[in-house]
Design an enzyme around this catalytic site. Structure first.
Site, PDB file in Angstrom:
ATOM      1  N   SER A  81       0.828  -1.202   0.000  1.00  0.00           N
ATOM      2  CA  SER A  81       0.000   0.000   0.000  1.00  0.00           C
ATOM      3  C   SER A  81       0.864   1.254   0.000  1.00  0.00           C
ATOM      4  CB  SER A  81      -0.880  -0.014   1.259  1.00  0.00           C
ATOM      5  OG  SER A  81      -1.392   1.276   1.559  1.00  0.00           O
ATOM      6  N   TYR A 105      -3.448  -0.079   9.967  1.00  0.00           N
ATOM      7  CA  TYR A 105      -3.274  -0.455   8.557  1.00  0.00           C
ATOM      8  C   TYR A 105      -1.858  -0.128   8.088  1.00  0.00           C
ATOM      9  CZ  TYR A 105      -4.524  -0.604   3.538  1.00  0.00           C
ATOM     10  OH  TYR A 105      -4.598  -0.873   2.188  1.00  0.00           O
TER      11      TYR A 105
HETATM   12  P1  NAP Z   1     -11.953  -4.898  -0.585  1.00  0.00           P
HETATM   13  O1  NAP Z   1     -12.761  -4.381  -1.715  1.00  0.00           O
HETATM   14  O2  NAP Z   1     -12.323  -4.549   0.822  1.00  0.00           O
HETATM   15  O3  NAP Z   1     -11.803  -6.500  -0.720  1.00  0.00           O
HETATM   16  C1  NAP Z   1     -11.074  -7.171   0.259  1.00  0.00           C
HETATM   17  C2  NAP Z   1     -11.291  -8.647   0.032  1.00  0.00           C
HETATM   18  O4  NAP Z   1     -10.588  -9.371   1.053  1.00  0.00           O
HETATM   19  C3  NAP Z   1     -12.772  -9.037   0.150  1.00  0.00           C
HETATM   20  O5  NAP Z   1     -13.079 -10.024  -0.801  1.00  0.00           O
HETATM   21  C4  NAP Z   1     -12.840  -9.597   1.557  1.00  0.00           C
HETATM   22  O6  NAP Z   1     -13.850 -10.562   1.748  1.00  0.00           O
HETATM   23  C5  NAP Z   1     -11.494 -10.299   1.644  1.00  0.00           C
HETATM   24  N1  NAP Z   1     -11.143 -10.586   3.045  1.00  0.00           N
HETATM   25  C6  NAP Z   1     -11.086  -9.717   4.078  1.00  0.00           C
HETATM   26  N2  NAP Z   1     -10.723 -10.368   5.199  1.00  0.00           N
HETATM   27  C7  NAP Z   1     -10.566 -11.680   4.873  1.00  0.00           C
HETATM   28  C8  NAP Z   1     -10.218 -12.860   5.588  1.00  0.00           C
HETATM   29  N3  NAP Z   1      -9.955 -12.824   6.905  1.00  0.00           N
HETATM   30  N4  NAP Z   1     -10.156 -14.039   4.926  1.00  0.00           N
HETATM   31  C9  NAP Z   1     -10.447 -14.087   3.597  1.00  0.00           C
HETATM   32  N5  NAP Z   1     -10.785 -13.011   2.850  1.00  0.00           N
HETATM   33  C10 NAP Z   1     -10.838 -11.826   3.488  1.00  0.00           C
HETATM   34  O7  NAP Z   1     -10.453  -4.411  -0.764  1.00  0.00           O
HETATM   35  P2  NAP Z   1      -9.639  -3.963  -2.064  1.00  0.00           P
HETATM   36  O8  NAP Z   1      -9.719  -2.473  -2.218  1.00  0.00           O
HETATM   37  O9  NAP Z   1      -9.988  -4.857  -3.200  1.00  0.00           O
HETATM   38  O10 NAP Z   1      -8.170  -4.274  -1.537  1.00  0.00           O
HETATM   39  C11 NAP Z   1      -7.572  -5.528  -1.736  1.00  0.00           C
HETATM   40  C12 NAP Z   1      -6.179  -5.423  -1.160  1.00  0.00           C
HETATM   41  O11 NAP Z   1      -5.528  -4.276  -1.710  1.00  0.00           O
HETATM   42  C13 NAP Z   1      -6.155  -5.218   0.354  1.00  0.00           C
HETATM   43  O12 NAP Z   1      -5.034  -5.886   0.899  1.00  0.00           O
HETATM   44  C14 NAP Z   1      -5.954  -3.704   0.491  1.00  0.00           C
HETATM   45  O13 NAP Z   1      -5.346  -3.381   1.725  1.00  0.00           O
HETATM   46  C15 NAP Z   1      -5.050  -3.442  -0.651  1.00  0.00           C
HETATM   47  N6  NAP Z   1      -5.037  -2.059  -1.139  1.00  0.00           N
HETATM   48  C16 NAP Z   1      -6.189  -1.442  -1.528  1.00  0.00           C
HETATM   49  C17 NAP Z   1      -6.087  -0.144  -2.048  1.00  0.00           C
HETATM   50  C18 NAP Z   1      -7.284   0.625  -2.502  1.00  0.00           C
HETATM   51  O14 NAP Z   1      -7.146   1.848  -2.710  1.00  0.00           O
HETATM   52  N7  NAP Z   1      -8.450   0.008  -2.666  1.00  0.00           N
HETATM   53  C19 NAP Z   1      -4.858   0.481  -2.185  1.00  0.00           C
HETATM   54  C20 NAP Z   1      -3.714  -0.189  -1.722  1.00  0.00           C
HETATM   55  C21 NAP Z   1      -3.822  -1.476  -1.214  1.00  0.00           C
HETATM   56  P3  NAP Z   1     -15.238 -10.130   2.472  1.00  0.00           P
HETATM   57  O15 NAP Z   1     -15.975  -9.299   1.480  1.00  0.00           O
HETATM   58  O16 NAP Z   1     -15.896 -11.438   2.806  1.00  0.00           O
HETATM   59  O17 NAP Z   1     -14.855  -9.335   3.710  1.00  0.00           O
HETATM   60  C1  GCO Z   2      -6.941   5.198   3.215  1.00  0.00           C
HETATM   61  C2  GCO Z   2      -7.060   4.300   2.023  1.00  0.00           C
HETATM   62  C3  GCO Z   2      -5.697   3.784   1.641  1.00  0.00           C
HETATM   63  C4  GCO Z   2      -5.830   2.816   0.498  1.00  0.00           C
HETATM   64  C5  GCO Z   2      -4.503   2.294   0.100  1.00  0.00           C
HETATM   65  C6  GCO Z   2      -3.600   3.358  -0.429  1.00  0.00           C
HETATM   66  O1  GCO Z   2      -7.856   5.191   4.059  1.00  0.00           O
HETATM   67  O2  GCO Z   2      -5.932   5.924   3.260  1.00  0.00           O
HETATM   68  O3  GCO Z   2      -7.942   3.233   2.295  1.00  0.00           O
HETATM   69  O4  GCO Z   2      -5.080   3.178   2.723  1.00  0.00           O
HETATM   70  O5  GCO Z   2      -6.614   1.742   0.846  1.00  0.00           O
HETATM   71  O6  GCO Z   2      -3.906   1.510   1.052  1.00  0.00           O
HETATM   72  O7  GCO Z   2      -2.478   2.724  -0.993  1.00  0.00           O
END
Ligand code: NAP
Ligand code: GCO
Length: 267
Positions: A147, A160
């Protein structure tokens, strides 16, 4: 000499955790397009079923499993079942993750621990479960979804950021410890991506204006937009393919340039 075949994932089994939707789903779709067999898990059967249907709609026969990635026994059982039913896992994407946006001094230790458990302990558990078979097979790819918060802090995301900072170093340590077995472990650091996880940061305000955080990210991103989950597919395929066999311990930021930019000057 590099050829386009080096980017192929044909014949490879890829496990993407938490991939019923969001970033995991987009990465899995891209890997399937590159030829990988897709395996994914989620917490609830209902979501796994919805995920399988969504993959099918995209022309992908994905294998879905119900598994809480924090539960080591359940993860070990799932990996054994995958190896029996689908094949040895060649590519692991530790994608499953949660966030709790709470000012640190108002956050309970229980909430802090839950975020660490899913975002840091679980990638350790799943990587530990798949590495022995990767060693036996003579190759493996592990991609941890880090992230911006692997590098930066901000208000309300202490747990986080601590988890994602730790995940950066776990990535580097796996790379260090298992590189000799032809296992490459790298991270992808997405910028701000439009998924359910960030929906609260993009909510349209009662007066119809953009959420202040939405405006902030637009100003901080040279691309002038939020990322789409699909923006992460190509980088993930690269890190999962033979084209990156000498890339190890890298965190590849896919952030539209946020890391490079001081932010748009006020007009
Ligand atoms: P999301 O839409 O919240 O999806 C997260 C997924 O992880 C969901 O399918 C959720 O399932 C699953 N999950 C959560 N806890 C779990 C567990 N204990 N066991 C199995 N599955 C679990 O998140 P996203 O935005 O796609 O993010 C995916 C990854 O990218 C995460 O690691 C997040 O930190 C990272 N990330 C996101 C962003 C962003 O801007 N969106 C940026 C940087 C990094 P449920 O629906 O059943 O909870
Ligand atoms: C926040 C956002 C971010 C993104 C991501 C950025 O609240 O700042 O959720 O943390 O999820 O991790 O890279």
């Amino acid at each position: 000499m590099t050829s386009m075949n080096d980017f192929s994932l044909q014949g490879k089994v890829a496990l993407v955790t938490g991939a019923s939707y969001g970033i995991g789903f987009a990465i899995a779709k891209a890997m399937a397009c590159a030829g990988a067999t897709i395996v994914f898990n989620d917490l609830k059967q209902e979501l796994v079923d919805k995920g399988v249907a969504a993959y099918k709609e995209a022309g992908i026969e994905a294998h879905g499993y119900v598994c809480n990635v924090c539960d080591e026994d359940a993860v070990n059982a799932m990996v054994a079942q995958i190896e029996k039913e689908v094949g040895v896992i060649d590519i692991l994407v530790n994608n499953a993750g949660i966030i709790k946006r709470i000012p640190m001094i108002e956050m309970s230790a229980k909430d802090f621990r839950q975020v660490i458990d899913v975002d840091l302990n679980a990638p350790f558990i799943v990587a530990k479960a798949v590495i022995p078979s990767m060693i036996k097979k003579g190759h493996g790819k592990i991609i941890n979804i880090c992230s911006m918060m692997s590098e930066f802090g901000r208000e309300t995301v202490s747990a986080y950021a601590a988890a994602k900072g730790g995940l950066k170093m776990l990535t580097r340590n796996i790379a260090s410890e298992y590189g000799e077995y032809n296992i490459q472990c790298n991270g992808i650091g997405p910028g701000y991506i439009a998924t359910p996880q960030t929906a609260p940061l993009r909510e349209v305000q009662p007066d119809g204006s953009r959420h202040p955080f939405d405006q902030f990210i637009i100003a901080k991103t040279p691309a002038g937009r939020w990322g789409e989950a699909e923006d992460l597919g190509g980088p993930a395929v690269f890190l999962a393919s033979d084209a990156s066999n000498f890339v190890n311990g890298l965190i590849l930021y896919v952030d539209g340039g946020i890391h490079a930019y001081i932010g748009k000057q006020p007009s």
